[in-house]
Design an enzyme around this catalytic site. Structure first.
Site, PDB file in Angstrom:
ATOM      1  N   GLY A  46      39.162 -25.206  43.741  1.00 43.50           N
ATOM      2  CA  GLY A  46      37.799 -25.609  43.420  1.00 43.50           C
ATOM      3  C   GLY A  46      37.483 -25.194  41.999  1.00 43.50           C
ATOM      4  O   GLY A  46      38.170 -24.336  41.418  1.00 43.50           O
ATOM      5  N   GLN A  51      32.238 -22.827  34.956  1.00 43.33           N
ATOM      6  CA  GLN A  51      33.515 -22.203  34.595  1.00 43.33           C
ATOM      7  C   GLN A  51      34.148 -22.821  33.358  1.00 43.33           C
ATOM      8  O   GLN A  51      35.036 -22.216  32.757  1.00 43.33           O
ATOM      9  CB  GLN A  51      34.499 -22.284  35.771  1.00 43.33           C
ATOM     10  CG  GLN A  51      34.104 -21.407  36.950  1.00 43.33           C
ATOM     11  CD  GLN A  51      35.125 -21.485  38.050  1.00 43.33           C
ATOM     12  OE1 GLN A  51      35.061 -22.376  38.885  1.00 43.33           O
ATOM     13  NE2 GLN A  51      36.087 -20.579  38.061  1.00 43.33           N
ATOM     14  N   CYS A  99      39.873 -16.441  42.040  1.00 46.23           N
ATOM     15  CA  CYS A  99      39.007 -17.283  41.225  1.00 46.23           C
ATOM     16  C   CYS A  99      39.709 -17.524  39.901  1.00 46.23           C
ATOM     17  O   CYS A  99      40.282 -16.587  39.334  1.00 46.23           O
ATOM     18  CB  CYS A  99      37.668 -16.577  40.996  1.00 46.23           C
ATOM     19  SG  CYS A  99      36.518 -17.515  39.975  1.00 46.23           S
ATOM     20  N   LEU A 100      39.658 -18.758  39.424  1.00 44.63           N
ATOM     21  CA  LEU A 100      40.313 -19.065  38.154  1.00 44.63           C
ATOM     22  C   LEU A 100      39.657 -18.320  36.994  1.00 44.63           C
ATOM     23  O   LEU A 100      40.273 -18.172  35.942  1.00 44.63           O
ATOM     24  CB  LEU A 100      40.291 -20.580  37.905  1.00 44.63           C
ATOM     25  CG  LEU A 100      41.046 -21.420  38.956  1.00 44.63           C
ATOM     26  CD1 LEU A 100      40.896 -22.906  38.639  1.00 44.63           C
ATOM     27  CD2 LEU A 100      42.519 -21.031  39.028  1.00 44.63           C
ATOM     28  N   HIS A 141      32.026 -20.220  47.758  1.00 43.45           N
ATOM     29  CA  HIS A 141      32.515 -19.623  46.507  1.00 43.45           C
ATOM     30  C   HIS A 141      32.049 -20.458  45.304  1.00 43.45           C
ATOM     31  O   HIS A 141      31.515 -19.912  44.332  1.00 43.45           O
ATOM     32  CB  HIS A 141      34.046 -19.530  46.562  1.00 43.45           C
ATOM     33  CG  HIS A 141      34.684 -19.014  45.311  1.00 43.45           C
ATOM     34  ND1 HIS A 141      35.355 -17.807  45.252  1.00 43.45           N
ATOM     35  CD2 HIS A 141      34.748 -19.529  44.049  1.00 43.45           C
ATOM     36  CE1 HIS A 141      35.791 -17.620  44.017  1.00 43.45           C
ATOM     37  NE2 HIS A 141      35.446 -18.648  43.266  1.00 43.45           N
ATOM     38  N   GLU A 142      32.251 -21.783  45.398  1.00 40.75           N
ATOM     39  CA  GLU A 142      31.873 -22.641  44.268  1.00 40.75           C
ATOM     40  C   GLU A 142      30.353 -22.695  44.108  1.00 40.75           C
ATOM     41  O   GLU A 142      29.842 -22.700  42.980  1.00 40.75           O
ATOM     42  CB  GLU A 142      32.437 -24.058  44.444  1.00 40.75           C
ATOM     43  CG  GLU A 142      33.955 -24.137  44.542  1.00 40.75           C
ATOM     44  CD  GLU A 142      34.678 -23.425  43.422  1.00 40.75           C
ATOM     45  OE1 GLU A 142      34.145 -23.346  42.299  1.00 40.75           O
ATOM     46  OE2 GLU A 142      35.786 -22.909  43.662  1.00 40.75           O
ATOM     47  N   HIS A 145      29.041 -19.932  42.071  1.00 36.83           N
ATOM     48  CA  HIS A 145      29.208 -20.095  40.617  1.00 36.83           C
ATOM     49  C   HIS A 145      27.971 -20.735  39.991  1.00 36.83           C
ATOM     50  O   HIS A 145      27.625 -20.451  38.847  1.00 36.83           O
ATOM     51  CB  HIS A 145      30.420 -20.970  40.303  1.00 36.83           C
ATOM     52  CG  HIS A 145      31.726 -20.228  40.270  1.00 36.83           C
ATOM     53  ND1 HIS A 145      31.993 -19.223  39.376  1.00 36.83           N
ATOM     54  CD2 HIS A 145      32.853 -20.363  41.009  1.00 36.83           C
ATOM     55  CE1 HIS A 145      33.224 -18.774  39.571  1.00 36.83           C
ATOM     56  NE2 HIS A 145      33.772 -19.450  40.560  1.00 36.83           N
TER      57      HIS A 145
HETATM   58 NI    NI Z   1      35.719 -19.149  41.273  1.00 37.40          NI
END
Ligand code: NI
Length: 179
Positions: A46, A51, A99-100, A141-142, A145
């Site tokens: 995701g 991000q 997480c990226l 999670h997304e 963000h």
């Molecule tokens: Ni993330």
């Protein structure tokens, strides 16, 4: 175009993102295309617009198989503008998340086990569905963000937060996030 993914510590990850006003704006289509390219290049499940430094309530997620989460069931590929979340379960469940924007690490995060979520699709139509398990976890999670929340802020036991190579020394995930 593959975009740079902001890393934890960048204040742009802490903003409450702004609603998308004109979903038909062609610039948005370009941003979404870049988000998919960026997510796939990083083997993500995701990605939220903040991000890549885009201050909008926009997220993508989904996969058939993912090498960073090899044991998880598929999640339908979804692009959502102005998403919303309704928690349907009282229960939460702890699960490992990465997480990226927090490369090389994992943490044990509590999430609602059963949710309804929705938003606007890229053709402008409304969408909603129910989700459980990892699907529900990825959405939550997304969604976080978009409100400037990163998963480490949700970890209850900070002894369950660390580097993948130390937490899961025998997994192949380490190499995937080494770059
Ligand atoms: Ni993330």
């Amino acid at each position: 175009m593959i975009r740079d993914i902001l890393k934890m510590g960048d204040p742009r990850l802490l903003r409450v993102a702004k609603p998308v006003v004109d979903i038909a704006d062609p610039e948005l289509a370009a941003i979404v295309a870049d988000m998919y390219e960026t997510m796939h290049a990083a083997n993500g499940v995701g990605l939220a617009a903040p991000q890549i430094g885009v201050d909008l309530r926009l997220m993508i997620f989904g996969f058939d198989r993912n090498p960073r989460y090899p044991d998880e069931q598929p999640v339908p590929v979804t692009t959502l503008f102005n998403p919303w979340l309704e928690v349907l379960s009282k229960e939460t469940e702890e699960g490992w998340e990465g997480c990226l924007s927090v490369p090389g690490m994992r943490g044990l995060v509590p999430r609602a086990t059963h949710i309804r979520y929705g938003g606007t699709l890229d053709d402008g139509s409304p969408f909603s569905c129910e989700a459980r398990g990892f699907h529900a976890r990825v959405f939550q999670h997304e969604f976080d963000h978009l409100d400037g929340v990163l998963y480490p802020q949700r970890i209850r036991d900070m002894t369950k937060f660390g580097f993948i190579e130390a937490l899961f020394p025998d997994s192949g995930i380490v190499l995937l996030e080494a770059k």
